[in-house]
Design a protein around this motif. Structure first.
Motif, PDB file in Angstrom:
ATOM      1  N   GLY A   6       2.041  -0.233 -10.964  1.00 39.95           N
ATOM      2  CA  GLY A   6       2.432   1.059 -11.494  1.00 39.95           C
ATOM      3  C   GLY A   6       1.912   2.280 -10.761  1.00 39.95           C
ATOM      4  O   GLY A   6       2.238   3.407 -11.150  1.00 39.95           O
ATOM      5  N   TRP A   7       1.125   2.109  -9.711  1.00 39.20           N
ATOM      6  CA  TRP A   7       0.670   3.260  -8.934  1.00 39.20           C
ATOM      7  C   TRP A   7       1.778   3.716  -7.980  1.00 39.20           C
ATOM      8  O   TRP A   7       2.491   2.887  -7.401  1.00 39.20           O
ATOM      9  CB  TRP A   7      -0.570   2.907  -8.112  1.00 39.20           C
ATOM     10  N   ARG A   8       1.926   5.014  -7.825  1.00 44.27           N
ATOM     11  CA  ARG A   8       2.811   5.557  -6.801  1.00 44.27           C
ATOM     12  C   ARG A   8       2.029   5.565  -5.502  1.00 44.27           C
ATOM     13  O   ARG A   8       1.017   6.266  -5.376  1.00 44.27           O
ATOM     14  CB  ARG A   8       3.282   6.962  -7.157  1.00 44.27           C
ATOM     15  N   THR A   9       2.468   4.808  -4.541  1.00 41.05           N
ATOM     16  CA  THR A   9       1.702   4.611  -3.317  1.00 41.05           C
ATOM     17  C   THR A   9       2.200   5.547  -2.221  1.00 41.05           C
ATOM     18  O   THR A   9       3.402   5.635  -1.951  1.00 41.05           O
ATOM     19  CB  THR A   9       1.788   3.148  -2.849  1.00 41.05           C
ATOM     20  N   VAL A  10       1.247   6.235  -1.565  1.00 38.23           N
ATOM     21  CA  VAL A  10       1.564   7.265  -0.576  1.00 38.23           C
ATOM     22  C   VAL A  10       0.737   6.997   0.678  1.00 38.23           C
ATOM     23  O   VAL A  10      -0.475   6.760   0.599  1.00 38.23           O
ATOM     24  CB  VAL A  10       1.239   8.671  -1.122  1.00 38.23           C
ATOM     25  N   LEU A  11       1.390   7.038   1.837  1.00 39.94           N
ATOM     26  CA  LEU A  11       0.712   6.949   3.118  1.00 39.94           C
ATOM     27  C   LEU A  11       0.943   8.237   3.891  1.00 39.94           C
ATOM     28  O   LEU A  11       2.085   8.636   4.106  1.00 39.94           O
ATOM     29  CB  LEU A  11       1.232   5.764   3.937  1.00 39.94           C
ATOM     30  N   ILE A  12      -0.145   8.884   4.303  1.00 37.47           N
ATOM     31  CA  ILE A  12      -0.088  10.036   5.192  1.00 37.47           C
ATOM     32  C   ILE A  12      -0.700   9.593   6.515  1.00 37.47           C
ATOM     33  O   ILE A  12      -1.858   9.152   6.550  1.00 37.47           O
ATOM     34  CB  ILE A  12      -0.864  11.247   4.636  1.00 37.47           C
ATOM     35  N   ASP A  13       0.049   9.721   7.604  1.00 39.04           N
ATOM     36  CA  ASP A  13      -0.389   9.208   8.907  1.00 39.04           C
ATOM     37  C   ASP A  13      -0.172  10.300   9.955  1.00 39.04           C
ATOM     38  O   ASP A  13       0.947  10.790  10.117  1.00 39.04           O
ATOM     39  CB  ASP A  13       0.414   7.947   9.252  1.00 39.04           C
ATOM     40  N   ASP A  14      -1.232  10.656  10.681  1.00 37.72           N
ATOM     41  CA  ASP A  14      -1.088  11.735  11.651  1.00 37.72           C
ATOM     42  C   ASP A  14      -0.657  11.256  13.028  1.00 37.72           C
ATOM     43  O   ASP A  14      -0.539  12.060  13.946  1.00 37.72           O
ATOM     44  CB  ASP A  14      -2.392  12.544  11.760  1.00 37.72           C
ATOM     45  N   GLY A  15      -0.419   9.947  13.183  1.00 36.85           N
ATOM     46  CA  GLY A  15      -0.001   9.449  14.492  1.00 36.85           C
ATOM     47  C   GLY A  15       1.297   8.671  14.462  1.00 36.85           C
ATOM     48  O   GLY A  15       2.018   8.598  15.457  1.00 36.85           O
ATOM     49  N   GLY A  16       1.610   8.069  13.333  1.00 37.33           N
ATOM     50  CA  GLY A  16       2.844   7.308  13.177  1.00 37.33           C
ATOM     51  C   GLY A  16       2.724   5.831  13.463  1.00 37.33           C
ATOM     52  O   GLY A  16       3.606   5.052  13.087  1.00 37.33           O
ATOM     53  N   VAL A  17       1.630   5.393  14.109  1.00 37.04           N
ATOM     54  CA  VAL A  17       1.489   3.975  14.450  1.00 37.04           C
ATOM     55  C   VAL A  17       1.294   3.141  13.188  1.00 37.04           C
ATOM     56  O   VAL A  17       1.954   2.118  12.997  1.00 37.04           O
ATOM     57  CB  VAL A  17       0.315   3.767  15.428  1.00 37.04           C
ATOM     58  N   LEU A  18       0.384   3.565  12.314  1.00 43.33           N
ATOM     59  CA  LEU A  18       0.151   2.822  11.073  1.00 43.33           C
ATOM     60  C   LEU A  18       1.395   2.832  10.192  1.00 43.33           C
ATOM     61  O   LEU A  18       1.738   1.817   9.576  1.00 43.33           O
ATOM     62  CB  LEU A  18      -1.038   3.417  10.323  1.00 43.33           C
ATOM     63  N   ALA A  19       2.085   3.954  10.150  1.00 42.12           N
ATOM     64  CA  ALA A  19       3.312   4.041   9.344  1.00 42.12           C
ATOM     65  C   ALA A  19       4.360   3.058   9.845  1.00 42.12           C
ATOM     66  O   ALA A  19       5.080   2.437   9.054  1.00 42.12           O
ATOM     67  CB  ALA A  19       3.857   5.464   9.376  1.00 42.12           C
ATOM     68  N   ALA A  20       4.457   2.896  11.167  1.00 35.87           N
ATOM     69  CA  ALA A  20       5.417   1.941  11.733  1.00 35.87           C
ATOM     70  C   ALA A  20       5.027   0.508  11.390  1.00 35.87           C
ATOM     71  O   ALA A  20       5.895  -0.343  11.181  1.00 35.87           O
ATOM     72  CB  ALA A  20       5.503   2.128  13.245  1.00 35.87           C
ATOM     73  N   GLN A  21       3.738   0.239  11.320  1.00 33.47           N
ATOM     74  CA  GLN A  21       3.273  -1.119  11.058  1.00 33.47           C
ATOM     75  C   GLN A  21       3.453  -1.532   9.606  1.00 33.47           C
ATOM     76  O   GLN A  21       3.860  -2.660   9.321  1.00 33.47           O
ATOM     77  CB  GLN A  21       1.794  -1.245  11.441  1.00 33.47           C
ATOM     78  N   MET A  22       3.122  -0.646   8.675  1.00 34.75           N
ATOM     79  CA  MET A  22       3.159  -1.081   7.273  1.00 34.75           C
ATOM     80  C   MET A  22       3.657  -0.007   6.317  1.00 34.75           C
ATOM     81  O   MET A  22       3.380  -0.052   5.120  1.00 34.75           O
ATOM     82  CB  MET A  22       1.781  -1.585   6.832  1.00 34.75           C
ATOM     83  N   GLY A  23       4.429   0.934   6.837  1.00 38.97           N
ATOM     84  CA  GLY A  23       4.985   1.956   5.966  1.00 38.97           C
ATOM     85  C   GLY A  23       5.884   1.401   4.878  1.00 38.97           C
ATOM     86  O   GLY A  23       5.990   1.978   3.796  1.00 38.97           O
ATOM     87  N   SER A  24       6.527   0.261   5.147  1.00 42.00           N
ATOM     88  CA  SER A  24       7.431  -0.326   4.154  1.00 42.00           C
ATOM     89  C   SER A  24       6.704  -0.772   2.896  1.00 42.00           C
ATOM     90  O   SER A  24       7.332  -0.988   1.854  1.00 42.00           O
ATOM     91  CB  SER A  24       8.175  -1.517   4.760  1.00 42.00           C
ATOM     92  N   ALA A  25       5.379  -0.918   2.954  1.00 45.85           N
ATOM     93  CA  ALA A  25       4.616  -1.339   1.781  1.00 45.85           C
ATOM     94  C   ALA A  25       4.332  -0.171   0.840  1.00 45.85           C
ATOM     95  O   ALA A  25       3.893  -0.394  -0.292  1.00 45.85           O
ATOM     96  CB  ALA A  25       3.303  -1.988   2.218  1.00 45.85           C
ATOM     97  N   PHE A  26       4.562   1.059   1.292  1.00 47.58           N
ATOM     98  CA  PHE A  26       4.298   2.252   0.485  1.00 47.58           C
ATOM     99  C   PHE A  26       5.597   2.820  -0.062  1.00 47.58           C
ATOM    100  O   PHE A  26       6.656   2.732   0.568  1.00 47.58           O
ATOM    101  CB  PHE A  26       3.603   3.311   1.334  1.00 47.58           C
ATOM    102  N   ALA A  27       5.505   3.452  -1.234  1.00 46.49           N
ATOM    103  CA  ALA A  27       6.685   4.082  -1.825  1.00 46.49           C
ATOM    104  C   ALA A  27       7.060   5.355  -1.081  1.00 46.49           C
ATOM    105  O   ALA A  27       8.239   5.708  -0.992  1.00 46.49           O
ATOM    106  CB  ALA A  27       6.417   4.392  -3.298  1.00 46.49           C
ATOM    107  N   ARG A  28       6.071   6.044  -0.558  1.00 47.25           N
ATOM    108  CA  ARG A  28       6.330   7.297   0.147  1.00 47.25           C
ATOM    109  C   ARG A  28       5.464   7.347   1.395  1.00 47.25           C
ATOM    110  O   ARG A  28       4.264   7.055   1.348  1.00 47.25           O
ATOM    111  CB  ARG A  28       6.033   8.500  -0.752  1.00 47.25           C
TER     112      ARG A  28
END
Length: 324
Positions: A88-110
């Motif tokens: 039930g948590w709204r999961t948010v990823l903020i990434d200043d480089g984009g590498v981590l977002a590319a690796q596992m961004g699909s696991a976060f809601a936003r």
């Protein structure tokens, strides 16, 4: 739950994961103030280590609660964004480089990828809608992984460069912490993604020396009670983050907790925080460097070469007595 006076079950959770933050970068009081906390309301592990010199690998290990060798692998069921998202948590990823977002961004809601770390606070504020339920936000500040020693190994030059870098890091951390403030209970974590070498090892600068992997690890609870505080001397690592948060929120089964240190590298720090156990958290840690791996205890450290699959090479390693 063993103790009904423990932390609330549905707080917002903010994790600030900052690269270049050495363990000796600032005092507990200074870092707590950056997070807008009274230092007396925070716990700090003084022997904490990131999982490697690479900020993205350290982030994956912290989120998964394990040593992640294949950064392209999907996160497991006990990874923080997966389990918290299911509960039930709204999961948010903020990434200043984009590498981590590319690796596992699909696991976060936003997911928000920002072009500079100074933009992270605004991106978090735009994503922080606590009125829709509890929020889990992981703010990864790689700061471009900009090296300090690209053109010099002179210690006095590196120290001055690091002073300026540290000021920038702390300004960003303060802005992110302010952006997440709300009247709801909040569990706040500051974890270094890696450290920074300041001329201590002018040769082999990318090896996992302590200066590159020993980091601050602070946790505090705002607008609620039940979390012990103070300085903790145990040997801990970034991979302990995921099981610790899940246990503080009572989101793991007894069978899952029993797998700590056996099925996965991370070990929940909750029993040690509350004093339910006095045994060491870890006897030894494994941390990664460029082409090398290190095994670290309180007394000694072994650094050995590995291949591209992180398997030990036949070259052997170097053993260092830390008391020397």
């Amino acid at each position: 739950r063993l103790d009904v006076a423990r932390t609330p079950l549905h707080p917002d959770v903010l994790v600030i994961h900052a690269a270049g933050l050495r363990a000796d970068a600032a005092t507990t009081e200074a870092l707590a103030n950056d997070l807008d906390f009274d230092p007396a309301d925070m716990a700090r592990w003084v022997n904490a280590f990131s999982q490697g010199t690479d900020a993205e690998r350290s982030a994956r290990c912290a989120l998964d609660g394990d040593l992640v060798r294949d950064l392209a692998a999907p996160p497991g069921p006990l990874a923080l964004p997966v389990r918290l998202g299911e509960r039930g948590w709204r999961t948010v990823l903020i990434d200043d480089g984009g590498v981590l977002a590319a690796q596992m961004g699909s696991a976060f809601a936003r997911v928000a990828v920002v072009g500079a770390p100074e933009s992270a606070a605004a991106a978090l504020a735009a994503s922080w809608t606590a009125d829709l339920g509890p929020v889990f936000a992981f703010v990864h500040l790689s700061l471009g992984e900009e090296p300090l020693h690209s053109d010099t190994t002179e210690a006095y030059v590196l120290r001055e460069r690091y002073r300026l870098r540290l000021r920038r890091i702390r300004e960003v951390v303060r802005a992110v912490a302010r952006a997440a403030r709300s009247p709801r209970p909040q569990l706040v974590v500051l974890l270094g993604a890696n450290g920074m070498q300041l001329g201590e090892h002018p040769v082999d600068t990318e090896l996992p020396w302590d200066e590159r992997v020993r980091v601050p690890f602070l946790i505090g609870l705002r607008n609620a009670g039940g979390l012990p505080t103070g300085q903790l001397p145990a040997l801990v690592q970034g991979a302990d983050l995921a099981p610790t948060i899940l246990d503080l929120l009572d989101l793991r089964s007894s069978d899952e907790r029993a797998g700590d240190g056996r099925d996965r590298a991370g070990i929940s720090l909750e029993p040690f925080l509350h004093g339910w156990t006095r045994s060491p958290v870890h006897e030894e840690l494994v941390v990664f460097g460029v082409g090398h791996v290190a095994v670290r205890t309180l007394d000694w450290k072994l650094i050995a070469a590995v291949d591209h699959r992180l398997r030990l090479s036949e070259e052997g390693g170097r053993l260092f007595a830390l008391a020397e």
